[in-house]
Structure formats: C-alpha cells, structure tokens
Design a protein around this motif. Sequence first.
Motif, PDB file in Angstrom:
ATOM      1  N   PHE A   1       2.745   1.104 -10.250  1.00  0.00           N
ATOM      2  CA  PHE A   1       2.851   2.534  -9.971  1.00  0.00           C
ATOM      3  C   PHE A   1       1.499   3.130  -9.599  1.00  0.00           C
ATOM      4  O   PHE A   1       1.385   3.922  -8.654  1.00  0.00           O
ATOM      5  CB  PHE A   1       3.426   3.252 -11.190  1.00  0.00           C
ATOM      6  CG  PHE A   1       3.497   4.746 -11.065  1.00  0.00           C
ATOM      7  CD1 PHE A   1       4.479   5.345 -10.298  1.00  0.00           C
ATOM      8  CD2 PHE A   1       2.579   5.555 -11.712  1.00  0.00           C
ATOM      9  CE1 PHE A   1       4.544   6.724 -10.175  1.00  0.00           C
ATOM     10  CE2 PHE A   1       2.637   6.938 -11.606  1.00  0.00           C
ATOM     11  CZ  PHE A   1       3.619   7.529 -10.823  1.00  0.00           C
ATOM     12  N   ILE A   2       0.450   2.741 -10.312  1.00  0.00           N
ATOM     13  CA  ILE A   2      -0.878   3.310 -10.067  1.00  0.00           C
ATOM     14  C   ILE A   2      -1.482   2.751  -8.784  1.00  0.00           C
ATOM     15  O   ILE A   2      -2.039   3.499  -7.967  1.00  0.00           O
ATOM     16  CB  ILE A   2      -1.797   3.070 -11.278  1.00  0.00           C
ATOM     17  CG1 ILE A   2      -1.303   3.914 -12.457  1.00  0.00           C
ATOM     18  CG2 ILE A   2      -3.249   3.413 -10.953  1.00  0.00           C
ATOM     19  CD1 ILE A   2      -2.002   3.652 -13.755  1.00  0.00           C
ATOM     20  N   CYS A   3      -1.384   1.445  -8.575  1.00  0.00           N
ATOM     21  CA  CYS A   3      -1.869   0.861  -7.316  1.00  0.00           C
ATOM     22  C   CYS A   3      -1.179   1.515  -6.117  1.00  0.00           C
ATOM     23  O   CYS A   3      -1.819   1.820  -5.101  1.00  0.00           O
ATOM     24  CB  CYS A   3      -1.621  -0.641  -7.293  1.00  0.00           C
ATOM     25  SG  CYS A   3      -2.692  -1.608  -8.366  1.00  0.00           S
ATOM     26  N   ASP A   4       0.124   1.722  -6.239  1.00  0.00           N
ATOM     27  CA  ASP A   4       0.880   2.326  -5.148  1.00  0.00           C
ATOM     28  C   ASP A   4       0.385   3.740  -4.870  1.00  0.00           C
ATOM     29  O   ASP A   4       0.216   4.130  -3.709  1.00  0.00           O
ATOM     30  CB  ASP A   4       2.364   2.344  -5.505  1.00  0.00           C
ATOM     31  CG  ASP A   4       3.237   2.851  -4.371  1.00  0.00           C
ATOM     32  OD1 ASP A   4       3.300   2.160  -3.332  1.00  0.00           O
ATOM     33  OD2 ASP A   4       3.847   3.928  -4.513  1.00  0.00           O
ATOM     34  N   ARG A   5       0.127   4.500  -5.913  1.00  0.00           N
ATOM     35  CA  ARG A   5      -0.376   5.868  -5.734  1.00  0.00           C
ATOM     36  C   ARG A   5      -1.750   5.859  -5.079  1.00  0.00           C
ATOM     37  O   ARG A   5      -2.025   6.650  -4.164  1.00  0.00           O
ATOM     38  CB  ARG A   5      -0.445   6.569  -7.096  1.00  0.00           C
ATOM     39  CG  ARG A   5      -0.742   8.056  -7.026  1.00  0.00           C
ATOM     40  CD  ARG A   5      -0.552   8.706  -8.394  1.00  0.00           C
ATOM     41  NE  ARG A   5      -0.657  10.155  -8.295  1.00  0.00           N
ATOM     42  CZ  ARG A   5      -1.793  10.831  -8.445  1.00  0.00           C
ATOM     43  NH1 ARG A   5      -2.911  10.179  -8.703  1.00  0.00           N
ATOM     44  NH2 ARG A   5      -1.808  12.148  -8.346  1.00  0.00           N
ATOM     45  N   ILE A   6      -2.626   4.970  -5.523  1.00  0.00           N
ATOM     46  CA  ILE A   6      -3.965   4.865  -4.943  1.00  0.00           C
ATOM     47  C   ILE A   6      -3.879   4.460  -3.476  1.00  0.00           C
ATOM     48  O   ILE A   6      -4.562   5.027  -2.611  1.00  0.00           O
ATOM     49  CB  ILE A   6      -4.815   3.856  -5.729  1.00  0.00           C
ATOM     50  CG1 ILE A   6      -5.114   4.397  -7.130  1.00  0.00           C
ATOM     51  CG2 ILE A   6      -6.109   3.535  -4.990  1.00  0.00           C
ATOM     52  CD1 ILE A   6      -5.761   3.397  -8.063  1.00  0.00           C
ATOM     53  N   ASN A   7      -3.027   3.473  -3.176  1.00  0.00           N
ATOM     54  CA  ASN A   7      -2.935   2.949  -1.815  1.00  0.00           C
ATOM     55  C   ASN A   7      -2.354   3.953  -0.832  1.00  0.00           C
ATOM     56  O   ASN A   7      -2.525   3.800   0.385  1.00  0.00           O
ATOM     57  CB  ASN A   7      -2.107   1.667  -1.799  1.00  0.00           C
ATOM     58  CG  ASN A   7      -2.811   0.523  -2.498  1.00  0.00           C
ATOM     59  OD1 ASN A   7      -4.035   0.512  -2.616  1.00  0.00           O
ATOM     60  ND2 ASN A   7      -2.057  -0.448  -2.985  1.00  0.00           N
ATOM     61  N   LYS A   8      -1.667   4.972  -1.335  1.00  0.00           N
ATOM     62  CA  LYS A   8      -1.156   6.027  -0.457  1.00  0.00           C
ATOM     63  C   LYS A   8      -2.216   7.086  -0.160  1.00  0.00           C
ATOM     64  O   LYS A   8      -2.172   7.728   0.892  1.00  0.00           O
ATOM     65  CB  LYS A   8       0.063   6.690  -1.101  1.00  0.00           C
ATOM     66  CG  LYS A   8       1.309   5.825  -1.088  1.00  0.00           C
ATOM     67  CD  LYS A   8       2.450   6.502  -1.832  1.00  0.00           C
ATOM     68  CE  LYS A   8       3.709   5.643  -1.806  1.00  0.00           C
ATOM     69  NZ  LYS A   8       4.806   6.228  -2.631  1.00  0.00           N
ATOM     70  N   ILE A   9      -3.147   7.268  -1.084  1.00  0.00           N
ATOM     71  CA  ILE A   9      -4.143   8.327  -0.942  1.00  0.00           C
ATOM     72  C   ILE A   9      -5.461   7.815  -0.370  1.00  0.00           C
ATOM     73  O   ILE A   9      -6.085   8.475   0.475  1.00  0.00           O
ATOM     74  CB  ILE A   9      -4.393   9.008  -2.308  1.00  0.00           C
ATOM     75  CG1 ILE A   9      -3.097   9.664  -2.811  1.00  0.00           C
ATOM     76  CG2 ILE A   9      -5.508  10.045  -2.209  1.00  0.00           C
ATOM     77  CD1 ILE A   9      -3.187  10.229  -4.219  1.00  0.00           C
ATOM     78  N   PHE A  10      -5.898   6.625  -0.790  1.00  0.00           N
ATOM     79  CA  PHE A  10      -7.229   6.139  -0.423  1.00  0.00           C
ATOM     80  C   PHE A  10      -7.464   6.062   1.086  1.00  0.00           C
ATOM     81  O   PHE A  10      -8.553   6.419   1.554  1.00  0.00           O
ATOM     82  CB  PHE A  10      -7.491   4.781  -1.074  1.00  0.00           C
ATOM     83  CG  PHE A  10      -8.918   4.320  -0.946  1.00  0.00           C
ATOM     84  CD1 PHE A  10      -9.909   4.876  -1.739  1.00  0.00           C
ATOM     85  CD2 PHE A  10      -9.269   3.352  -0.028  1.00  0.00           C
ATOM     86  CE1 PHE A  10     -11.225   4.472  -1.621  1.00  0.00           C
ATOM     87  CE2 PHE A  10     -10.581   2.938   0.097  1.00  0.00           C
ATOM     88  CZ  PHE A  10     -11.568   3.502  -0.704  1.00  0.00           C
ATOM     89  N   PRO A  11      -6.482   5.615   1.896  1.00  0.00           N
ATOM     90  CA  PRO A  11      -6.722   5.581   3.343  1.00  0.00           C
ATOM     91  C   PRO A  11      -7.080   6.938   3.937  1.00  0.00           C
ATOM     92  O   PRO A  11      -7.756   6.997   4.985  1.00  0.00           O
ATOM     93  CB  PRO A  11      -5.396   5.052   3.911  1.00  0.00           C
ATOM     94  CG  PRO A  11      -4.809   4.246   2.799  1.00  0.00           C
ATOM     95  CD  PRO A  11      -5.183   5.001   1.547  1.00  0.00           C
ATOM     96  N   ARG A  12      -6.665   8.016   3.288  1.00  0.00           N
ATOM     97  CA  ARG A  12      -7.019   9.351   3.782  1.00  0.00           C
ATOM     98  C   ARG A  12      -8.520   9.587   3.666  1.00  0.00           C
ATOM     99  O   ARG A  12      -9.103  10.309   4.481  1.00  0.00           O
ATOM    100  CB  ARG A  12      -6.265  10.422   2.990  1.00  0.00           C
ATOM    101  CG  ARG A  12      -4.750  10.311   3.077  1.00  0.00           C
ATOM    102  CD  ARG A  12      -4.098  11.358   2.190  1.00  0.00           C
ATOM    103  NE  ARG A  12      -2.698  11.034   1.902  1.00  0.00           N
ATOM    104  CZ  ARG A  12      -1.963  11.644   0.985  1.00  0.00           C
ATOM    105  NH1 ARG A  12      -2.503  12.627   0.270  1.00  0.00           N
ATOM    106  NH2 ARG A  12      -0.709  11.298   0.772  1.00  0.00           N
ATOM    107  N   TYR A  13      -9.145   8.992   2.652  1.00  0.00           N
ATOM    108  CA  TYR A  13     -10.594   9.119   2.523  1.00  0.00           C
ATOM    109  C   TYR A  13     -11.304   8.414   3.678  1.00  0.00           C
ATOM    110  O   TYR A  13     -12.317   8.906   4.184  1.00  0.00           O
ATOM    111  CB  TYR A  13     -11.060   8.526   1.191  1.00  0.00           C
ATOM    112  CG  TYR A  13     -10.623   9.288  -0.035  1.00  0.00           C
ATOM    113  CD1 TYR A  13     -10.493  10.668  -0.030  1.00  0.00           C
ATOM    114  CD2 TYR A  13     -10.346   8.620  -1.224  1.00  0.00           C
ATOM    115  CE1 TYR A  13     -10.100  11.366  -1.165  1.00  0.00           C
ATOM    116  CE2 TYR A  13      -9.958   9.312  -2.365  1.00  0.00           C
ATOM    117  CZ  TYR A  13      -9.835  10.675  -2.326  1.00  0.00           C
ATOM    118  OH  TYR A  13      -9.452  11.355  -3.455  1.00  0.00           O
TER     119      TYR A  13
END
Length: 238
Positions: free
Chosen positions: A123-135
């Motif tokens: 769940f946490i990896c998935d959340r990070i992987n959705k947001i991090f590319p925006r950075y």
Amino acid sequence: MAEKIYTIPVNDAFNSGCECPLCKLYTDLERESIDFTMGPSYMEDDNRAVTDKMWFCPTHVRMLYAEKNRLGLALMMNTHTNKVIKDLREAVSKGHGTKSGLFSKAGKSAVGTYIDNLEESCFICDRINKIFPRYIDTIFHMWKNDKDFIPKFKESKGFCTYHFGILYDEAPNKLKGKQLDEFTDALVKVYFDNIERVNGDVSWFIDKYDYRNNDAPWKNSKDALPRGIIKSSHTIIE
C-alpha cells in the motif's frame, strides 16, 4: 517564478543540503505515507479495503510496527488476514493445476499466483510510486520555467547514482535542444563532482583508522559513511 504548492517540496529538498534532493523527497514522502496509513485514515472503509488487498512490503511493515499505533496495525492485519484466508481457500480449491484463470497464471497454481501477487504489492510503495514521478516532472518544469532554480540545481550536492540515472534518462523526454544539453551538462557535472567529493571523504575516513594518522584531523570524513550510503544506495541513514 513564484512558488507553487507543487514546487515547495522540491525547493525544500534542494535547500536542505542533502547529498541527494531526490532521496530527501522520497524519504519525506515515505514518512508522510506512514503517517497517513497510521492516522485516522486506517478506519476508513475505502483505505481498509486497499490495505486488506495489498498489505505492505517487509520494509514498510517494519516501519509501521515501529509506530505507536499498534492497535491500528493490528486492525489492518486482522482484516487483511481474513481476506487472505478466504482468497487462499478459494485458490486451494482449484488444486495444483497451472491453467490460467481468475487467480492463476502460466506455470503457477492459483495459490502460487495469489501469493506472488501479494508479495509484490504494498500500500505504501504504491502510494509513493504514484506521487514520486511528479517530483521528477517538477524538476524539469522548474528547470524550464524558474530562473532561480538553475543555479540552485548547479550548486546542490548532486544526486545518488540511482536518481542520477533517472534524471539522465528522463531528460530527453522532458527537454529538447539547448535546454537538454545545458541540463545534461549540469547534471553530469554536479553528479561526478559530488560523488568524487564524498568518496574522497570516505577514503580519508578509512585512512584515519591507520595508526599513522591518529593525530591527523578528520577533515570532512566523520559523517562520510552515511553520506556515502546516500550516494551509493539511495538510502538516508537517520
């Protein structure tokens, strides 16, 4: 360029003096995701449905266990395990066959396929992987549109090897012509200048353990090991 809400984390990371601003962004996002998971959200049905299905990778379940909200983790674990028991009973009923189906994939039983999918989800990896590319996108956006960001980028302490590679490979997709050349030159310079700086500090850290250097100054090497770990392993040691 005036700060926007999406540029604030990137500016903060570059202003932090970290050996890799992208590692700082990732670590902050991971921390926020842990706090989100263990906050009141764990009681919401939609979040619980996702954690019931995905659960957490070993790294993040250890981080969750280290938090104070043991009851929240127990509640999530309980409903997740209930779902696993139900799903695996259904998978076991299909036997050892490897025929493709609702759960199974080629060469795997329904049981093996289900467990493989579970092991690959978090769940946490998935959340990070959705947001991090925006950075990553924001860094290129700021390079193109924020004149104050370019010197900040060039004067940073560079990047870890992993994130250097991401920026290097993504640059042709975001920039063209002169902008691409200027970004690539700046990226390559700031990476090599700083990884060589840190590696030099690590070398002196090693040399300080030679008795002949007992009285020599530490220079910048006392914290060389955690800084070197960031550069080589994209991991911030706190």
